[in-house]
Design an enzyme around this catalytic site. Structure first.
Site, mmCIF file in Angstrom:
data_model
loop_
_atom_site.group_PDB
_atom_site.id
_atom_site.type_symbol
_atom_site.label_atom_id
_atom_site.label_comp_id
_atom_site.label_asym_id
_atom_site.label_seq_id
_atom_site.Cartn_x
_atom_site.Cartn_y
_atom_site.Cartn_z
ATOM 1 N N LYS A 203 -3.220 13.794 -59.801
ATOM 2 C CA LYS A 203 -4.058 14.195 -58.672
ATOM 3 C C LYS A 203 -5.201 13.205 -58.417
ATOM 4 C CE LYS A 203 -2.641 18.944 -58.324
ATOM 5 N NZ LYS A 203 -1.822 19.193 -59.540
HETATM 6 C C1 LIG Z 1 -0.696 19.843 -59.519
HETATM 7 C C2 LIG Z 1 0.203 19.527 -60.629
HETATM 8 C C3 LIG Z 1 1.589 19.629 -60.490
HETATM 9 C C4 LIG Z 1 2.242 20.163 -59.242
HETATM 10 O O1 LIG Z 1 2.121 19.270 -58.152
HETATM 11 P P1 LIG Z 1 2.313 19.770 -56.665
HETATM 12 O O2 LIG Z 1 2.070 18.589 -55.815
HETATM 13 O O3 LIG Z 1 1.324 20.887 -56.420
HETATM 14 O O4 LIG Z 1 3.712 20.294 -56.539
HETATM 15 C C5 LIG Z 1 2.376 19.236 -61.555
HETATM 16 N N1 LIG Z 1 1.831 18.777 -62.718
HETATM 17 C C6 LIG Z 1 0.506 18.678 -62.877
HETATM 18 C C7 LIG Z 1 -0.029 18.186 -64.162
HETATM 19 C C8 LIG Z 1 -0.352 19.034 -61.841
HETATM 20 O O5 LIG Z 1 -1.665 18.927 -62.017
#
Ligand SMILES: *Cc1c(COP(=O)(O)O)cnc(C)c1O
Length: 431
Positions: A107
């Site tokens: 993210k």
């Molecule tokens: C947010 C997140 C996901 C999921 O990603 P999306 O884009 O919401 O589908 C998977 N793994 C981790 C570690 C995350 O922080």
């Protein structure tokens, strides 16, 4: 770049408007009206490009002349200042490590890119904005770190009390400065609902200029397409088709891949893998999309009962279930299967997976069983140490904690406890 709302009841907007508005008034999601193809020249040169170079070309092609190339270059190099690694786990399966940024999860890509895009637009105006974000784990700290200390921006994070890991909670509640953490007595879906309600509340909007920063903001999706290009460029030369498995919650990462494909990247197939919150895998089997209350799992950043980017997936395929089904397969795994995979990969390959990445690995491995001759890439979405409690329990004390996490863990938690209601959030924000 012009964007429309997936509900089609709101006017088209510019990129700048979409970035600051977050959500259109009709409660849909913004989508680019046109997703232009990258040139043949881009794909010919892709192998020799750095990650930042390809990111710049992709962004420039997608956004058009709303931001000049020189400014985009500055934004990209500043935001994407950490490495990406491709790790071969076993024959034909690679983990794309997206967790080498400041908060150790993918993210960081979306958050750092979006914050710098906003900073670019805000520089011209003298305006104060509030970033309101609901998080089930990683989003919050990535967003907050992305915006930390940016003048004119306040960050308010809502997270479900007792439903994020200890490390995640510390990361959310120890940042300080322009970042406030609200500990909500409810689920992630409650947090998400409160944020949506606050955005639409007339009274609140007279005192605050809101913008969203979770995966519903279009600026977060764009950088999530870059790494698909990068991985493909590193792996395609032997001629085998390359497919991707995305461990998914709100399906922002999957959307990033779909955008890359739409821009011309010859991705063979997608596997959308989830934990026990298997709304989308069910949809892919039955054509019925049925959101449910989220259930708690060990891959808690994916505990989402109503995946917010799903309308975007549909929009990218003109709403056609058949077309979606041709490009995307579903898979889902229990906590027991996830733990087992973490153990096996560690024992056989000496490779540590976080629980989310383990679900990505399982999805790639299972798809490969029926599709030999392909190369699978799963997105490794977080550093295993970030989910220390789970990983350490499964593997029995094998996780080394990076220094940045140790420092965070030593700081005292600083959150505001709140019931799961719009009224409570309003009174906090009005003061
Ligand atoms: C947010 C997140 C996901 C999921 O990603 P999306 O884009 O919401 O589908 C998977 N793994 C981790 C570690 C995350 O922080």
């Amino acid at each position: 770049m012009n964007l429309y709302s997936t509900n089609k009841q709101s006017p088209e907007v510019s990129f700048e408007e979409a970035v600051f508005k977050g959500l259109p008034d009709d409660n849909g999601l913004y989508m680019p009206k046109a997703i232009p193809a990258l040139s043949a020249k881009f794909f010919e040169g892709l192998e020799d490009m750095s990650f930042q170079e390809l990111a710049l070309d992709v962004t420039d092609t997608l956004i058009g002349d709303e931001i000049g190339r020189k400014d985009l270059e500055k934004i990209i190099y500043d935001a994407m200042n950490f490495p990406i690694e491709l790790h071969q786990v076993e024959d034909n399966i690679f983990g794309l490590e997206l967790f080498h940024g400041p908060t150790l999860a993918f993210k960081d890509f979306g958050a750092r890119f979006m914050s710098r895009i906003m900073g670019h637009f805000l520089e011209k105006k003298q305006k104060e904005i509030t970033i309101l974000v609901a998080t089930s784990g990683d989003t919050g700290s990535a967003v907050a770190h992305g915006f930390l200390g940016v003048p004119g921006i306040n960050v308010v994070i809502l997270y479900p009390s007792g439903k994020v890991s200890e490390i995640q909670e510390k990361q959310l509640t120890t940042i300080g400065q322009n970042v406030k953490a609200l500990e909500i007595d409810g689920t992630f879906d409650d947090c998400q609902r409160m944020v949506k309600q606050a955005f639409l509340d007339k009274e609140l909007n007279t005192v605050r200029h809101f913008t969203s920063a979770n995966s519903i903001n279009i600026a977060r999706l764009i950088p999530q397409s870059f790494y698909y290009h990068y991985a493909w460029s590193m792996l395609h030369s032997d001629g085998k088709p390359v497919f991707f498995c995305t461990p998914s919650g709100n399906f922002g990462n999957l959307c990033g891949g779909l955008i890359a494909k739409k821009m011309g990247l010859p991705i063979d197939h997608f596997v959308a893998a989830t934990n026990a919150n298997h709304i989308v895998p069910d949809y892919l089997l039955t054509e019925k999309f049925q959101p449910k209350p989220s259930v708690k799992t060990i891959s808690n950043a994916m505990d989402v009962g109503n995946p917010s980017n799903f309308p975007r997936v549909q929009a990218l395929y003109g709403g056609s279930y058949d077309k979606i089904n041709r490009d995307i397969s579903g898979a889902w795994y229990t906590d027991a299967q996830t733990s087992q995979a973490m153990k096996e990969v560690f024992e056989k390959e000496e490779y540590l997976l976080c629980p989310h990445s383990a679900i990505g690995y399982l999805g790639a491995k299972d798809y490969l069983k029926n599709h030999a001759g392909k190369t699978g890439v799963f997105l490794a979405t977080a550093h295993p140490a970030k989910f220390y409690d789970v990983v350490d329990k499964v593997l029995g004390g094998k996780v080394e904690i990076p220094e940045v996490l140790k420092e965070t863990m030593a700081k005292p938690k600083n959150s505001v406890k709140m019931e799961a209601s719009l009224d409570a959030l309003k009174s906090f924000l009005m003061n």
